[in-house]
Design an enzyme around this catalytic site. Sequence first.
Site, PDB file in Angstrom:
ATOM      1  CG  ASN A   6      -1.805   1.170   1.356  1.00 44.74           C
ATOM      2  OD1 ASN A   6      -1.377   2.297   1.119  1.00 44.74           O
ATOM      3  ND2 ASN A   6      -3.046   0.950   1.727  1.00 44.74           N
ATOM      4  CG  HIS A   9       0.898   6.424   4.679  1.00 47.08           C
ATOM      5  ND1 HIS A   9      -0.037   7.392   4.980  1.00 47.08           N
ATOM      6  CD2 HIS A   9       0.383   5.247   5.121  1.00 47.08           C
ATOM      7  CE1 HIS A   9      -1.058   6.822   5.607  1.00 47.08           C
ATOM      8  NE2 HIS A   9      -0.827   5.530   5.701  1.00 47.08           N
ATOM      9  CG  HIS A  42      -8.226   4.092   1.286  1.00 48.96           C
ATOM     10  ND1 HIS A  42      -8.394   3.909   2.632  1.00 48.96           N
ATOM     11  CD2 HIS A  42      -9.451   4.452   0.814  1.00 48.96           C
ATOM     12  CE1 HIS A  42      -9.653   4.155   2.962  1.00 48.96           C
ATOM     13  NE2 HIS A  42     -10.313   4.502   1.868  1.00 48.96           N
ATOM     14  NE  ARG A  44      -9.265   8.371   4.564  1.00 50.83           N
ATOM     15  CZ  ARG A  44      -9.513   7.455   5.502  1.00 50.83           C
ATOM     16  NH1 ARG A  44      -8.764   6.389   5.602  1.00 50.83           N
ATOM     17  NH2 ARG A  44     -10.496   7.615   6.357  1.00 50.83           N
ATOM     18  NE  ARG A  48      -7.522  11.354   5.659  1.00 54.85           N
ATOM     19  CZ  ARG A  48      -7.966  10.770   6.770  1.00 54.85           C
ATOM     20  NH1 ARG A  48      -7.172   9.972   7.457  1.00 54.85           N
ATOM     21  NH2 ARG A  48      -9.188  10.973   7.201  1.00 54.85           N
ATOM     22  CD  GLU A  69      -7.139  -0.245   1.229  1.00 55.45           C
ATOM     23  OE1 GLU A  69      -7.289   0.802   1.891  1.00 55.45           O
ATOM     24  OE2 GLU A  69      -6.259  -1.059   1.463  1.00 55.45           O
ATOM     25  CB  THR A 100      -9.515   1.694   7.453  1.00 56.81           C
ATOM     26  OG1 THR A 100      -9.102   2.318   6.244  1.00 56.81           O
ATOM     27  CG2 THR A 100     -10.874   1.060   7.267  1.00 56.81           C
ATOM     28  CD  GLU A 150      -7.183  -6.168   3.087  1.00 56.17           C
ATOM     29  OE1 GLU A 150      -7.275  -5.999   1.857  1.00 56.17           O
ATOM     30  OE2 GLU A 150      -6.536  -5.429   3.841  1.00 56.17           O
ATOM     31  CG  HIS A 190      -5.627  -1.613   9.179  1.00 54.55           C
ATOM     32  ND1 HIS A 190      -5.227  -0.935  10.292  1.00 54.55           N
ATOM     33  CD2 HIS A 190      -6.114  -0.691   8.323  1.00 54.55           C
ATOM     34  CE1 HIS A 190      -5.489   0.352  10.123  1.00 54.55           C
ATOM     35  NE2 HIS A 190      -6.020   0.528   8.928  1.00 54.55           N
TER      36      HIS A 190
END
Length: 245
Positions: A6, A9, A42, A44, A48, A69, A100, A150, A190
């Site tokens: 993922n 970031h 993801h 969002r 962000r 996602e 999440t 998941e 996660h």
Amino acid sequence: MLLGVNIDHVATLRQTRGTSYPSPIEAASIAEKAGANSITVHLREDRRHIQDLDVYELKENLILPLNLEMAVTKEMLILAKKIKPKFCCLVPEKRMELTTEGGLDVIAQKSKIQDSVEMLKENGVRASLFIDPNEEQIIAASEILAPCIEIHTGNYADTHDNNTKKKELENIKKSINLASSLDLKVNAGHGLNYENVKEIAAISGIEELNIGHSIISRAVIVGLSAAIKEMKALIDNPVINIANI
Ligand code: PXP
């Protein structure tokens, strides 16, 4: 067991300054070469970190499967229909959360989630439902013919209490067995990091682990020395180009 990386970031860092770097596309390409099996982002609702353009560019340039996602909203479903990532992981989303915070309540939103899974399937996208390691939620996912789930490992990852950790791990194992017996493909993720991943990786029946924050954090530490050496080289010899260092 496969690893989905993922890269949200990488975009978080870019968004804090509004620069064009670090580039999620470049990060995805490094991940690809380093042995990642898929790339997750993801998108969002508050944008962000990952932006719409990132998702389009990743779909265009990635060799690896793209796992998008997203929340179960009309806006996101329209985007998924346009972009057609290989996988789409449906997650709950709250505006104020840092990340999440838990799995989808499939039972409470059965028909909405079923319609979304079907729509994605019609568009060639395999849906996955991000759910807590909970028997009733897994049965509901199977009843609406979701192809994949998941398992949310956040509660396991976040606890510092050994007994709770053991209980969470047992829950995860039981959930994976139940899901496999119902012919659901099972991913997990996660909060997994270089310490707590081992116990999860030892469980059989998981197709892929999705890991983000710890990998990007580790990259800052293991990559910092090279980044400083490159800057020193440029300062010492301003006519050279970073690509030639
Ligand atoms: N799986 C899902 C569904 C997520 O929402 C996230 C966080 O975006 C992850 C996995 C990765 O979590 P982490 O960044 O803590 O590794």
